[in-house]
Design a protein around this motif. Structure first.
Motif, PDB file in Angstrom:
ATOM      1  N   SER A  16       9.881 -35.786  -0.628  1.00  0.00           N
ATOM      2  CA  SER A  16      10.939 -35.122  -1.398  1.00  0.00           C
ATOM      3  C   SER A  16      10.765 -33.611  -1.281  1.00  0.00           C
ATOM      4  O   SER A  16       9.646 -33.127  -1.073  1.00  0.00           O
ATOM      5  CB  SER A  16      10.886 -35.544  -2.864  1.00  0.00           C
ATOM      6  N   LEU A  63      17.922 -29.805 -12.839  1.00  0.00           N
ATOM      7  CA  LEU A  63      18.616 -31.077 -12.625  1.00  0.00           C
ATOM      8  C   LEU A  63      19.909 -30.776 -11.880  1.00  0.00           C
ATOM      9  O   LEU A  63      20.749 -30.035 -12.375  1.00  0.00           O
ATOM     10  CB  LEU A  63      18.925 -31.730 -13.972  1.00  0.00           C
ATOM     11  N   ASN A  64      20.064 -31.324 -10.660  1.00  0.00           N
ATOM     12  CA  ASN A  64      21.214 -30.979  -9.834  1.00  0.00           C
ATOM     13  C   ASN A  64      22.218 -32.116  -9.756  1.00  0.00           C
ATOM     14  O   ASN A  64      22.279 -32.823  -8.769  1.00  0.00           O
ATOM     15  CB  ASN A  64      20.756 -30.615  -8.430  1.00  0.00           C
ATOM     16  N   ASN A  65      23.013 -32.299 -10.801  1.00  0.00           N
ATOM     17  CA  ASN A  65      24.124 -33.246 -10.783  1.00  0.00           C
ATOM     18  C   ASN A  65      23.732 -34.608 -10.183  1.00  0.00           C
ATOM     19  O   ASN A  65      24.151 -34.953  -9.070  1.00  0.00           O
ATOM     20  CB  ASN A  65      25.286 -32.631  -9.986  1.00  0.00           C
ATOM     21  N   PRO A  66      22.909 -35.401 -10.871  1.00  0.00           N
ATOM     22  CA  PRO A  66      22.388 -36.633 -10.285  1.00  0.00           C
ATOM     23  C   PRO A  66      23.459 -37.702 -10.049  1.00  0.00           C
ATOM     24  O   PRO A  66      24.434 -37.791 -10.788  1.00  0.00           O
ATOM     25  CB  PRO A  66      21.389 -37.112 -11.336  1.00  0.00           C
ATOM     26  N   ASN A  78      19.866 -38.674  -2.151  1.00  0.00           N
ATOM     27  CA  ASN A  78      20.695 -38.429  -3.333  1.00  0.00           C
ATOM     28  C   ASN A  78      19.819 -37.978  -4.487  1.00  0.00           C
ATOM     29  O   ASN A  78      18.665 -38.366  -4.597  1.00  0.00           O
ATOM     30  CB  ASN A  78      21.438 -39.692  -3.750  1.00  0.00           C
ATOM     31  N   GLN A  79      20.426 -37.156  -5.324  1.00  0.00           N
ATOM     32  CA  GLN A  79      19.694 -36.699  -6.497  1.00  0.00           C
ATOM     33  C   GLN A  79      19.615 -37.844  -7.509  1.00  0.00           C
ATOM     34  O   GLN A  79      20.632 -38.464  -7.830  1.00  0.00           O
ATOM     35  CB  GLN A  79      20.429 -35.489  -7.099  1.00  0.00           C
ATOM     36  N   ARG A  81      18.139 -39.156 -11.314  1.00  0.00           N
ATOM     37  CA  ARG A  81      17.555 -38.771 -12.598  1.00  0.00           C
ATOM     38  C   ARG A  81      16.724 -39.927 -13.118  1.00  0.00           C
ATOM     39  O   ARG A  81      17.132 -41.081 -13.049  1.00  0.00           O
ATOM     40  CB  ARG A  81      18.643 -38.427 -13.607  1.00  0.00           C
ATOM     41  N   SER A 103      13.889 -35.369 -12.323  1.00  0.00           N
ATOM     42  CA  SER A 103      14.774 -35.798 -11.248  1.00  0.00           C
ATOM     43  C   SER A 103      14.098 -35.569  -9.911  1.00  0.00           C
ATOM     44  O   SER A 103      13.182 -34.751  -9.793  1.00  0.00           O
ATOM     45  CB  SER A 103      16.089 -35.045 -11.297  1.00  0.00           C
ATOM     46  N   PHE A 104      14.518 -36.327  -8.911  1.00  0.00           N
ATOM     47  CA  PHE A 104      13.995 -36.115  -7.568  1.00  0.00           C
ATOM     48  C   PHE A 104      14.998 -36.551  -6.516  1.00  0.00           C
ATOM     49  O   PHE A 104      16.040 -37.134  -6.822  1.00  0.00           O
ATOM     50  CB  PHE A 104      12.644 -36.806  -7.367  1.00  0.00           C
ATOM     51  N   PHE A 105      14.670 -36.254  -5.299  1.00  0.00           N
ATOM     52  CA  PHE A 105      15.531 -36.486  -4.150  1.00  0.00           C
ATOM     53  C   PHE A 105      14.644 -37.065  -3.066  1.00  0.00           C
ATOM     54  O   PHE A 105      13.720 -36.391  -2.608  1.00  0.00           O
ATOM     55  CB  PHE A 105      16.138 -35.128  -3.737  1.00  0.00           C
ATOM     56  N   ASN A 143      13.942 -37.991   0.599  1.00  0.00           N
ATOM     57  CA  ASN A 143      14.618 -37.638   1.845  1.00  0.00           C
ATOM     58  C   ASN A 143      14.307 -38.524   3.044  1.00  0.00           C
ATOM     59  O   ASN A 143      14.522 -38.130   4.188  1.00  0.00           O
ATOM     60  CB  ASN A 143      14.433 -36.163   2.190  1.00  0.00           C
TER      61      ASN A 143
END
Ligand code: CUA
Length: 225
Positions: A14, A90-93, A146-147, A149, A181-183, A185
């Motif tokens: 991530s 937090l980027n718009n999960p 994807n983001q 939460r 939150s995480f993403f 990749n």
């Protein structure tokens, strides 16, 4: 996942974990330089033959060895603060997963969609079939790229929802709801463990995430029974 004799971080999966590793390396380099410099000065003090019987104070050297460490600390503090606020963002999960710690297993709720919920227990090790002390009967499935939460809580004592390769480590407190939150990749299977001493079977409540494509995730959640 961790493998034998792995002395360093696990590979990051991530962007946040990548940043954490960069900060770790940056700080470690400063630490090594400082240690080498101080060790050299201390050792050389034992072997030099310079003596000054009338030296009682020196404003200049005290100024230098006060200001230099202060500047060095700023070079650690500013990137540290940047990382701290980055981790909190937090980027718009796309989806929210709720994970609840119990003695001694995790349970999960996907309350956005079909109210999918399940318990996740560690499984018995079977030779070459699964990962010893690390695999669970019901894995978390999440879409990659994807983001995401995560809401974290507990029902009995404090647990900690921790996945090293994603850079997530959040305590699960009874009566509180923590958020992170995480993403992810890349696709793959990511392992974690509880990391808050929570009782006799603390070591036996692992976390497993299956990271798959969005289409496969939608398929999974639609066909969940
Ligand atoms: Cu739950 Cu340690």
């Amino acid at each position: 996942m961790a493998t034998w004799s792995n002395f360093n971080f696990q590979n990051s999966a991530s962007p946040l974990m990548e940043q954490i590793i960069f900060f770790h390396d940056h700080t470690l380099i400063i630490l090594i330089i400082t240690t080498i410099l101080v060790s050299y000065l201390m050792v050389s003090l034992f072997f030099n033959s310079y003596i000054n019987r009338f030296l009682l104070e020196s404003q200049m050297i005290e100024l230098i060895w006060t200001i230099l460490p202060a500047i060095t600390l700023i070079f650690i503090a500013l990137p540290s603060l940047r990382l701290l606020y980055l981790l909190d963002e937090l980027n718009n999960p796309l989806i929210t997963l709720k994970s609840i710690g119990h003695q001694w297993y995790w349970s999960y709720e996907y309350s956005d969609f079909n109210n999918v919920e399940f318990d996740s227990y560690m499984t018995q090790f079977e030779t070459n079939n699964n990962f010893r002390l690390l695999d669970v009967d019901n894995r978390i499935v999440l879409p990659m790229n994807n983001q995401i939460r995560i809401l974290i809580t507990a029902t009995d004592v404090i647990h900690s929802w921790t996945i090293p390769s994603l850079g997530v480590k959040v305590d699960a407190n009874p009566g509180r709801l923590n958020q992170t939150s995480f993403f992810i990749n890349r696709p793959g299977i990511f392992f974690g463990q509880c990391s808050e001493i929570c009782g006799a079977n603390h070591s036996f409540m692992p976390i497993v995430i299956e990271s798959i494509s969005v289409m496969n995730f939608i398929n999974w959640i639609n066909n969940y029974s």
